[in-house]
Design a protein around this motif. Structure first.
Motif, PDB file in Angstrom:
ATOM      1  N   LEU A  86       0.802  -1.240   0.000  1.00 35.36           N
ATOM      2  CA  LEU A  86       0.000   0.000   0.000  1.00 35.36           C
ATOM      3  C   LEU A  86       0.833   1.288   0.000  1.00 35.36           C
ATOM      4  N   PRO A  87       1.955   1.342   0.726  1.00 34.37           N
ATOM      5  CA  PRO A  87       2.722   2.604   0.702  1.00 34.37           C
ATOM      6  C   PRO A  87       3.221   2.999  -0.693  1.00 34.37           C
ATOM      7  N   THR A  88       3.465   2.029  -1.566  1.00 34.18           N
ATOM      8  CA  THR A  88       3.937   2.383  -2.917  1.00 34.18           C
ATOM      9  C   THR A  88       2.836   2.228  -3.967  1.00 34.18           C
ATOM     10  N   TRP A  89       1.670   1.763  -3.538  1.00 35.17           N
ATOM     11  CA  TRP A  89       0.533   1.575  -4.455  1.00 35.17           C
ATOM     12  C   TRP A  89       0.117   2.920  -5.060  1.00 35.17           C
ATOM     13  N   ASP A  90      -0.216   2.918  -6.329  1.00 32.36           N
ATOM     14  CA  ASP A  90      -0.827   4.125  -6.892  1.00 32.36           C
ATOM     15  C   ASP A  90      -1.858   3.757  -7.950  1.00 32.36           C
ATOM     16  N   PHE A  91      -2.667   4.742  -8.281  1.00 28.88           N
ATOM     17  CA  PHE A  91      -3.729   4.590  -9.270  1.00 28.88           C
ATOM     18  C   PHE A  91      -3.464   5.650 -10.325  1.00 28.88           C
ATOM     19  N   THR A  92      -3.274   5.220 -11.562  1.00 28.62           N
ATOM     20  CA  THR A  92      -2.913   6.203 -12.583  1.00 28.62           C
ATOM     21  C   THR A  92      -3.869   6.158 -13.770  1.00 28.62           C
TER      22      THR A  92
ATOM     23  N   THR B  17      -2.497   8.307  -4.653  1.00 29.84           N
ATOM     24  CA  THR B  17      -1.948   7.323  -3.710  1.00 29.84           C
ATOM     25  C   THR B  17      -3.118   6.610  -3.029  1.00 29.84           C
ATOM     26  N   TRP B  18      -2.824   5.559  -2.276  1.00 32.02           N
ATOM     27  CA  TRP B  18      -3.877   4.833  -1.566  1.00 32.02           C
ATOM     28  C   TRP B  18      -4.621   5.728  -0.564  1.00 32.02           C
ATOM     29  N   PRO B  19      -3.905   6.515   0.279  1.00 31.54           N
ATOM     30  CA  PRO B  19      -4.649   7.394   1.204  1.00 31.54           C
ATOM     31  C   PRO B  19      -5.557   8.380   0.460  1.00 31.54           C
ATOM     32  N   GLU B  20      -5.126   8.840  -0.700  1.00 29.71           N
ATOM     33  CA  GLU B  20      -5.962   9.782  -1.465  1.00 29.71           C
ATOM     34  C   GLU B  20      -7.233   9.097  -1.977  1.00 29.71           C
TER      35      GLU B  20
ATOM     36  N   PHE C  42      -8.271  -6.954  -3.401  1.00 31.14           N
ATOM     37  CA  PHE C  42      -7.732  -5.947  -2.481  1.00 31.14           C
ATOM     38  C   PHE C  42      -6.512  -5.248  -3.074  1.00 31.14           C
ATOM     39  N   PRO C  43      -6.375  -3.943  -2.961  1.00 30.70           N
ATOM     40  CA  PRO C  43      -7.234  -3.053  -2.178  1.00 30.70           C
ATOM     41  C   PRO C  43      -8.399  -2.452  -2.958  1.00 30.70           C
ATOM     42  N   LEU C  44      -8.369  -2.597  -4.289  1.00 26.44           N
ATOM     43  CA  LEU C  44      -9.374  -1.903  -5.088  1.00 26.44           C
ATOM     44  C   LEU C  44      -9.704  -2.735  -6.324  1.00 26.44           C
TER      45      LEU C  44
END
Ligand SMILES: Nc1nc2c(c(=O)[nH]1)N[C@H]1C(S)=C(S)[C@@H](COP(=O)(O)O)O[C@H]1N2
Ligand SMILES: [Mo]
Length: 203
Positions: free
Chosen positions: A44-50, A62-65, A151-153
């Motif tokens: 999760l810390p390096t996960w991103d959605f582009t 980022t995951w928190p976003e 998971f996570p999305l």
């Protein structure tokens, strides 16, 4: 009586309208797990959605976003091309439309290629992608999505066969014509309407 006939009769007993079951499908209460390849290792810390392709500028979250975005809940029937259907599944997550409104889509874009871990992809017309109710879901029936279910999305597009509902989704690419994704290159229908039984090439 055949398995399929018995299964349909069972639905009537449950008070579920038979019209909700697409042709050639049976209903199940289980939640089978299906995917090509292995379950990815998710960090999760390096996960991103582009989002990239035909957009003014690529976007990245980022995951928190993603987790901080307003959510929406749906209840939907899902239909897998391997013939199981599951009724009244509950999902919560970020509406596809909400992400779409932030990306600056170019007018030439007609389709999206949804991208996941291990290079898994699925193609969708924009119109189908943006249907109200479609989600990037992080919650299933009130619980955090299980790793094996994406998971996570994961994307949830209930009106098409469930292979379009990409697990472990990492973003999407806007494109100017329809192109086959992973399963579509391997024999599955380009569109995949379960009520028209669009399972394979030529259906
Ligand atoms: N990333 C990824 N998503 C995927 C797949 C896959 O192989 N990889 N398979 C699809 C198929 S064929 C189906 S039927 C559903 C199954 O979802 P489930 O395992 O949660 O039931 O996921 C879809 N999403
Ligand atoms: Mo599937």
């Amino acid at each position: 009586m055949s398995f399929f006939k018995r299964n349909r009769a069972e639905l009537e007993k449950l008070g579920i309208d038979i019209a909700r079951l697409p042709p050639g499908q049976y209903h199940t209460k289980r939640f089978p797990v299906l995917h090509a390849g292995s379950v990815p290792r998710v960090d999760l810390p390096t996960w991103d959605f582009t989002v990239d392709g035909l957009v003014d500028e690529p976007s990245r979250w980022t995951w928190p976003e993603i987790k901080a975005m307003p959510t929406h809940e749906i209840t939907a029937d899902i239909h897998c091309v391997t013939k199981w259907s599951k009724f009244d599944t509950g999902w919560s997550g970020v509406p596809v439309r909400q992400i779409w409104d932030q990306i600056g889509a170019k007018p030439q874009a007609t389709h999206v290629m949804v991208n996941a871990y291990h290079g898994f992809t699925a193609n969708l017309p924009i119109e189908d992608f943006l249907r109200s109710g479609n989600l990037f879901a992080h919650t299933f029936n009130g619980e955090e999505l299980e790793l094996e279910h994406g998971f996570p999305l994961r994307l949830v597009v209930p009106h098409l066969y469930f292979w379009k509902s990409v697990k472990w989704v990492r973003g999407f690419t806007l494109i100017a014509k329809d192109e086959p994704g992973f399963w579509e290159r391997n024999g599955y229908h380009m569109y995949g309407d379960p009520f028209k039984e669009q399972r394979y090439w030529g259906d």
